[in-house]
Write an enzyme that holds these catalytic residues in place. Structure first.
Site, PDB file in Angstrom:
ATOM      1  N   LEU A   1     -44.260 -56.387 -16.931  1.00  0.00           N
ATOM      2  CA  LEU A   1     -45.193 -55.495 -17.606  1.00  0.00           C
ATOM      3  C   LEU A   1     -46.153 -56.301 -18.481  1.00  0.00           C
ATOM      4  CD1 LEU A   1     -42.549 -52.787 -18.723  1.00  0.00           C
ATOM      5  CD2 LEU A   1     -43.754 -52.973 -16.530  1.00  0.00           C
TER       6      LEU A   1
ATOM      7  N   GLU B   1     -43.622 -68.573 -14.803  1.00  0.00           N
ATOM      8  CA  GLU B   1     -44.131 -68.791 -13.445  1.00  0.00           C
ATOM      9  C   GLU B   1     -44.404 -70.272 -13.196  1.00  0.00           C
ATOM     10  OE1 GLU B   1     -46.630 -65.436 -14.574  1.00  0.00           O
ATOM     11  OE2 GLU B   1     -46.771 -64.949 -12.451  1.00  0.00           O
TER      12      GLU B   1
ATOM     13  N   ARG C   1     -56.105 -50.835 -14.900  1.00  0.00           N
ATOM     14  CA  ARG C   1     -56.028 -50.380 -13.496  1.00  0.00           C
ATOM     15  C   ARG C   1     -55.290 -49.047 -13.397  1.00  0.00           C
ATOM     16  NH1 ARG C   1     -53.512 -55.858 -11.221  1.00  0.00           N
ATOM     17  NH2 ARG C   1     -54.597 -57.101 -12.767  1.00  0.00           N
TER      18      ARG C   1
ATOM     19  N   ASN D   1     -53.170 -73.507 -12.185  1.00  0.00           N
ATOM     20  CA  ASN D   1     -53.462 -72.104 -11.891  1.00  0.00           C
ATOM     21  C   ASN D   1     -54.948 -71.858 -12.169  1.00  0.00           C
ATOM     22  OD1 ASN D   1     -53.669 -69.332 -11.775  1.00  0.00           O
ATOM     23  ND2 ASN D   1     -52.061 -68.921 -13.268  1.00  0.00           N
TER      24      ASN D   1
ATOM     25  N   GLY E   1     -51.544 -56.829 -15.966  1.00  0.00           N
ATOM     26  CA  GLY E   1     -51.197 -56.318 -14.645  1.00  0.00           C
ATOM     27  C   GLY E   1     -49.700 -56.041 -14.699  1.00  0.00           C
TER      28      GLY E   1
ATOM     29  N   GLY F   1     -45.943 -59.847 -21.076  1.00  0.00           N
ATOM     30  CA  GLY F   1     -46.397 -59.528 -22.440  1.00  0.00           C
ATOM     31  C   GLY F   1     -45.770 -58.286 -23.049  1.00  0.00           C
ATOM     32  N   ILE F   2     -45.832 -57.156 -22.339  1.00  0.00           N
ATOM     33  CA  ILE F   2     -45.319 -55.903 -22.890  1.00  0.00           C
ATOM     34  C   ILE F   2     -43.792 -55.853 -22.751  1.00  0.00           C
ATOM     35  CG2 ILE F   2     -45.446 -53.381 -22.705  1.00  0.00           C
ATOM     36  CD1 ILE F   2     -48.206 -54.010 -21.156  1.00  0.00           C
TER      37      ILE F   2
ATOM     38  N   HIS G   1     -47.219 -60.813  -8.164  1.00  0.00           N
ATOM     39  CA  HIS G   1     -46.296 -61.264  -9.232  1.00  0.00           C
ATOM     40  C   HIS G   1     -44.983 -61.806  -8.657  1.00  0.00           C
ATOM     41  CE1 HIS G   1     -48.208 -58.063 -12.096  1.00  0.00           C
ATOM     42  NE2 HIS G   1     -48.772 -59.245 -12.313  1.00  0.00           N
TER      43      HIS G   1
ATOM     44  N   ARG H   1     -50.763 -72.557  -7.933  1.00  0.00           N
ATOM     45  CA  ARG H   1     -50.565 -71.128  -7.739  1.00  0.00           C
ATOM     46  C   ARG H   1     -51.657 -70.616  -6.802  1.00  0.00           C
ATOM     47  NH1 ARG H   1     -52.539 -66.130 -11.211  1.00  0.00           N
ATOM     48  NH2 ARG H   1     -51.344 -64.544 -10.151  1.00  0.00           N
TER      49      ARG H   1
HETATM   50  P1  ADP Z   1     -51.362 -61.027 -18.185  1.00  0.00           P
HETATM   51  O1  ADP Z   1     -51.105 -60.013 -17.110  1.00  0.00           O
HETATM   52  O2  ADP Z   1     -52.801 -61.120 -18.574  1.00  0.00           O
HETATM   53  O3  ADP Z   1     -50.671 -62.355 -17.962  1.00  0.00           O
HETATM   54  P2  ADP Z   1     -49.470 -60.737 -20.365  1.00  0.00           P
HETATM   55  O4  ADP Z   1     -48.208 -60.788 -19.617  1.00  0.00           O
HETATM   56  O5  ADP Z   1     -49.820 -61.880 -21.245  1.00  0.00           O
HETATM   57  O6  ADP Z   1     -50.693 -60.368 -19.457  1.00  0.00           O
HETATM   58  O7  ADP Z   1     -49.438 -59.411 -21.248  1.00  0.00           O
HETATM   59  C1  ADP Z   1     -50.506 -59.089 -22.095  1.00  0.00           C
HETATM   60  C2  ADP Z   1     -50.245 -57.754 -22.758  1.00  0.00           C
HETATM   61  O8  ADP Z   1     -48.999 -57.794 -23.454  1.00  0.00           O
HETATM   62  C3  ADP Z   1     -51.281 -57.422 -23.841  1.00  0.00           C
HETATM   63  O9  ADP Z   1     -52.369 -56.752 -23.300  1.00  0.00           O
HETATM   64  C4  ADP Z   1     -50.513 -56.528 -24.743  1.00  0.00           C
HETATM   65  O10 ADP Z   1     -50.743 -55.203 -24.305  1.00  0.00           O
HETATM   66  C5  ADP Z   1     -49.051 -56.847 -24.512  1.00  0.00           C
HETATM   67  N1  ADP Z   1     -48.395 -57.370 -25.728  1.00  0.00           N
HETATM   68  C6  ADP Z   1     -48.371 -58.635 -26.163  1.00  0.00           C
HETATM   69  N2  ADP Z   1     -47.679 -58.710 -27.336  1.00  0.00           N
HETATM   70  C7  ADP Z   1     -47.263 -57.461 -27.622  1.00  0.00           C
HETATM   71  C8  ADP Z   1     -46.512 -56.871 -28.689  1.00  0.00           C
HETATM   72  N3  ADP Z   1     -46.044 -57.596 -29.691  1.00  0.00           N
HETATM   73  N4  ADP Z   1     -46.293 -55.540 -28.638  1.00  0.00           N
HETATM   74  C9  ADP Z   1     -46.764 -54.786 -27.618  1.00  0.00           C
HETATM   75  N5  ADP Z   1     -47.466 -55.286 -26.600  1.00  0.00           N
HETATM   76  C10 ADP Z   1     -47.718 -56.598 -26.581  1.00  0.00           C
END
Ligand code: ADP
Length: 398
Positions: free
Chosen positions: A209, A384, A241, A7, A212, A331-332, A180, A91
């Site tokens: 979430l 992914e 964004r 990637n 992006g 991440g979120i 995505h 990717r």
């Molecule tokens: P990307 O789109 O860069 O791949 P990710 O899927 O890794 O992003 O998500 C990154 C986001 O996840 C971070 O900016 C953060 O806001 C959120 N995040 C990561 N761990 C936590 C947590 N423990 N609690 C809340 N938000 C989190």
């Protein structure tokens, strides 16, 4: 069969080596600062310590050379020789309308990917550089391109055509593409597996979430709508964004603030979203902490983010009549019980009933409700790379 998944970003290269007999991760890593001072490879073979290789890398080809060296290194490597890499999966962000599926890469495919540069000027060029480097260094190894947009090519035209003059679609391909896709596909398939139900019978809403963010309506295993559009700017409020705003705001702020096209693009992509509203951070950990300490704008940013997700879930419930499965990922979605709780709050009216105790989970697969008559709510860490490796395997086997 071992598959290398690549990637490439403009100055980065992420990789994973996966043994597809048992889908076992053998090694992974990240190259940072390609073409910039301070470039380095962070490499980990599973079961061994991480190694950091600091060396100047003028381009993606040099970066890939160092990655391949790391993979076959007698101390920190995962394999003995390059012959143990049987295929490479790449990717690629944008496949336009040309690619509704993954494809084996040949010269014709490369030309078609190049034709999509116009649609993804920031993303496709580094993806192409990565493929070209691989094709030079691994001449005889089959390669597959897996597109972020491909999964969404099943979206019907009444969901992908914008209410703009139709000629703009015909002339420039202005339409919803969605992104995505690899993640939405992986988690929707995994959700069906976890629930032990055929995906053909399920209406699934997947919420990816991360920095992006996008939501997707998956009916019978096919994407029928998604929140991102012509570019990854549409839809949800994101880290930086804006997502959906009244388009009339754009010429208005350009005039009032004296902004150029590049500047307003930058404002919408890099200075908006939860960062723009909070004035604090794009990271949800910072925002949750600040909101807990009484920071009103951090709280407002979180509320806007959750409301947007909620509204898309409602829209997709309307589009599919009902939702059998709601999935949170990235991440979120994987790590924030608070965000998941706020999103689901009030959605009982469409049979989405989150169990607050089961919701206290981070970063692993889980079912967040016990009531089997309501929508199943799942957390599924996205993968992914594995999805890319699966698609690569399928095509190479043929
Ligand atoms: P990307 O789109 O860069 O791949 P990710 O899927 O890794 O992003 O998500 C990154 C986001 O996840 C971070 O900016 C953060 O806001 C959120 N995040 C990561 N761990 C936590 C947590 N423990 N609690 C809340 N938000 C989190």
């Amino acid at each position: 069969m071992n598959i290398l998944v690549i990637n490439c970003g403009s100055s980065s290269l992420k990789y994973q080596l996966i043994n597809m007999d048992g889908e076992e991760l053998l090694a992974k890593g990240l190259v940072e600062r390609i073409g910039i001072e301070g470039s380095r490879v962070k490499h980990t073979t599973i079961g061994k310590d991480e190694v950091i290789i600091e060396e100047p890398m003028k381009d993606h080809k040099r970066a890939l050379e160092l990655v391949l060296n790391a993979l076959v290194d007698s101390n920190h490597g995962a394999i003995k020789s390059m012959d143990e890499i049987q295929a490479v999966g790449h990717r690629v962000v944008h496949g336009g309308e040309k690619f509704a599926n993954s494809v084996i890469i040949d010269d014709e495919v490369m030309d078609a990917i190049r034709e999509c540069i116009e649609l993804a000027p920031l993303h496709n060029p580094p993806n192409i550089m990565g493929i070209e480097a691989c094709r030079e260094l691994m001449e005889d190894t089959p390669m597959v391109a897996v597109f972020d947009t491909a999964f969404h090519q099943t979206i019907p035209e009444d969901n992908y055509i914008y209410p703009l003059p139709y000629e703009l679609y015909e002339k420039y391909g202005i339409r919803k593409y969605g992104f995505h896709g690899t993640s939405h596909k992986y988690v929707s398939q995994r959700a069906a597996e976890i629930l032990g139900k055929p995906i053909e019978e399920l209406n699934i809403v997947t919420c990816h979430l991360g920095n992006g963010a996008s939501v997707c309506a998956v009916q019978g295993g096919k994407s029928i709508d998604t929140s991102m559009g012509f570019t990854p700017l549409e839809g949800l409020a994101m880290g930086t964004r804006s997502g959906d705003v009244d388009p009339a705001v754009i010429p208005f702020i350009m005039e009032k603030e004296g902004l150029t096209f590049d500047e307003v693009n930058d404002l919408l992509n890099k200075k908006s979203g939860v960062l723009g509203v909070s004035g604090l951070s794009s990271d949800f950990r910072d925002l949750e902490e600040a909101a807990a300490d009484g920071n009103k704008r951090a709280l407002l940013a979180l509320k806007i983010f959750c409301n947007r997700v909620k509204k898309y879930i409602g829209a997709y419930a309307a589009l599919m009549c009902n939702i059998d499965v709601l999935v949170f990922t990235a991440g979120i979605g994987e790590n924030s019980p608070a965000v998941r709780e706020h999103i689901c709050e009030g959605l009982e009216c469409i049979n989405i009933k989150l169990d607050k105790e089961l919701n206290q989970v981070r970063g692993k697969e889980a079912i967040l409700n016990k009531d089997l008559t309501s929508t199943a709510i799942l957390v599924i860490p996205t993968n992914e790379e594995l999805m890319i490796a699966r698609e690569t395997l399928e095509l190479v086997k043929k």
